[in-house]
Enzyme design. Sequence first.
Site: not given
Ligand code: DQQ
Length: 480
Positions: A18, A20-21, A45, A78, A141, A195, A282
């Site tokens: 996986w 993501n960001d 995730w 992130s 965050r 975010e 998401w």
């Molecule tokens: N994904 C991260 C966070 C962020 C979110 C966690 C945004 O830090 O806020 O995987 O996709």
Amino acid sequence: MPDIQPRPHYHFTPAANWINDPNGLVHYQGEYHLFYQHHPENITWGPMHWGHAVCRDLVNWQHLPIALFPDENGVIFSGSAVIDWENTASFGRAAMVAIFTHNQNGHQSQSLAYSLDAGRTWRKYSGNPVLPSADGQRDFRDPKVFWYEGQADGHWVMCLTAGDRILFFTSPDLIHWTPSGQLGPIVNAAIGVWETPDLFELYVDSGPETRWILTIGVQDGAPAGGSGTMYFIGRFDGGTFTSENSEETLMWMDYGADFYAPQSWNNEPHQRRIMLGWMSNWQYANDTPATTWRGMFSLPRELSLSRTATGIHLVQRPIPELQLLRGNHHHWQDEIISPGTNLFAGIQGSSFEINANIKVGQDADGFGFRVRAGKGEETSIVYSPREQKITLDRTHSGQGSFHPGFSSSHTADLAPVNGNLILHIFVDQFSVEIFANDGQVTLSDSIFPAEDSFGLALFSKGGLVQLNTLDFYQLLKKPS
Ligand code: DQQ
């Protein structure tokens, strides 16, 4: 999805499992570093790590071992990375420093890790966290940090998200942070948690005037449904950002469904502002068809600002390095497109680039492209001259039943410029990205067609359309 899951030809994907960001984008000693949110043991995730890849040309990526693992302070959410040229943090001259969120059962704080060997090995700072959250604050965050030159000696700036607002901090040494401002909440607040912010300065047209841009991921409530990226244009005084957007206007970076949590490179060597985003949402990120890996990144885009009759806007263009991918080329000019004909007869593809300049008359009801067409499926890009709107329609693009929000079409306003429309389109195994009118409007969607859905057409509906020029390039497969 077949057991051996196909790969995009030229979009970044994880070696396995996986992502993501994008995180920690920084250039150092000839390499563009790309870290990313990664679960190394599953295609969904989970406990977040920072995966890592490097590249010299933003096209040919090389996977490296995982950079940051969860520790006693939590998992690694992130964040960003800087080069501490002057050793302000005392980790070592020109240390690469990652500033990230530690997430411990929903409690979030900001921490540091550093590398003295160009990002190959990492140590966590012993005094972590450097910025704990205020009591009871849940969302706190995604620190984006950069060096601000200013008038005096300069200092570090951090922006991060806290629910429905952005908080700003400054620091002399990356370790001690002082609050310096806030943006938000904003009037039109019927949108999800904020975010992954980014903040940077751009020239307006060719300068000398500049503005600062603050980009923010909004987890839910974006124009195409679910997650999306909004931006503010304004001024930054070294401590805080002041928006010049009108109160009721939300400006969105992309009108497709899959451009989220973008980040731009620090220290880009040619002073360009280059950004890429996670091509998912998401709403359905954990459900997309996958067997061995899940998630991909958008193409890197170069950002600039242009002043038009309606004000200053962000412009996003595909980076010129993508031309390295170009293979077979076809060129047309001054063609009339009539309903029922197909200029692309005999040409097909799954990974290609189209750059078309089309005269916008009132004869046809609509015109556009059908791509990745196969048995009972196609993705269409349709322009309506009367409504002056462009639509990216993935309702019949292939697999889509994995989530009710996926099979949808996405529309943006788009007026012709001097009577013409420019559509610059990148299609890959699982994606369509449209840069319209030289980057004034973008739409990015993921799609899941059959691997052999190669069909391609340029069509007009209800009348003739004049094509000024069209360049078509097959794009070459990169090793993954
Ligand atoms: N994904 C991260 C966070 C962020 C979110 C966690 C945004 O830090 O806020 O995987 O996709």
